[in-house]
Design an enzyme around this catalytic site. Structure first.
Site, PDB file in Angstrom:
ATOM      1  N   ARG A 108      28.722  40.264  42.802  1.00  0.00           N
ATOM      2  CA  ARG A 108      29.831  40.183  41.858  1.00  0.00           C
ATOM      3  C   ARG A 108      31.173  40.548  42.494  1.00  0.00           C
ATOM      4  NH1 ARG A 108      28.679  42.588  36.180  1.00  0.00           N
ATOM      5  NH2 ARG A 108      30.531  41.340  35.856  1.00  0.00           N
ATOM      6  N   CYS A 109      31.136  41.048  43.715  1.00  0.00           N
ATOM      7  CA  CYS A 109      32.343  41.495  44.405  1.00  0.00           C
ATOM      8  C   CYS A 109      32.886  40.384  45.307  1.00  0.00           C
ATOM      9  CB  CYS A 109      32.024  42.736  45.233  1.00  0.00           C
ATOM     10  SG  CYS A 109      33.362  43.269  46.307  1.00  0.00           S
ATOM     11  N   LYS A 110      34.138  40.051  45.122  1.00  0.00           N
ATOM     12  CA  LYS A 110      34.779  38.999  45.910  1.00  0.00           C
ATOM     13  C   LYS A 110      34.749  39.323  47.404  1.00  0.00           C
ATOM     14  CE  LYS A 110      39.167  36.662  46.577  1.00  0.00           C
ATOM     15  NZ  LYS A 110      40.582  36.603  46.279  1.00  0.00           N
TER      16      LYS A 110
END
Length: 113
Positions: free
Chosen positions: A9-11
């Site tokens: 979920r982390c760019k």
């Protein structure tokens, strides 16, 4: 093989994974939010990391701001907090078995190649 401690979920974590894929290296993905973390795992990372345990903390996390900011914690206590609340772990963590870096920005990953 290069291990990436990854949060999909982390760019920044996704960018790190894509960067590793572009380098055509064998990758082991550790989705630590699903799989969990252990004290032994974190201590192992820390021994190969050229930084302090505080550098592994995501200080912008709400949990950190609400519960840990301005507290004087030992290394063991910080590691216990990361295990309890794994979102506190900086990401992505890249481990080649000999050294560990935080892959943000992604070109830091080249230090492990």
């Amino acid at each position: 093989m290069i291990k990436i401690y990854h949060n999909p979920r982390c760019k920044k974590s996704r960018e790190g994974l894509e960067y590793l894929k572009s380098k055509n290296v064998d990758i082991q993905i550790v989705e630590y939010l699903k799989e969990g973390l252990t004290i032994e795992m974190l201590q192992g990372l820390l021994t190969r990391f050229d930084g302090s345990v505080e550098d592994l903390l995501r200080k912008q996390e709400k949990y950190y701001k609400d519960n840990l900011k301005n507290s004087d914690m030992s290394e063991k206590k910080i590691l216990q907090e990361i295990i309890k609340e794994p979102r506190l772990l900086q990401r992505p963590i890249i481990d080649n078995g000999a050294s560990v870096v935080i892959g943000n920005p992604v070109d830091v990953i080249d230090l492990l190649m």
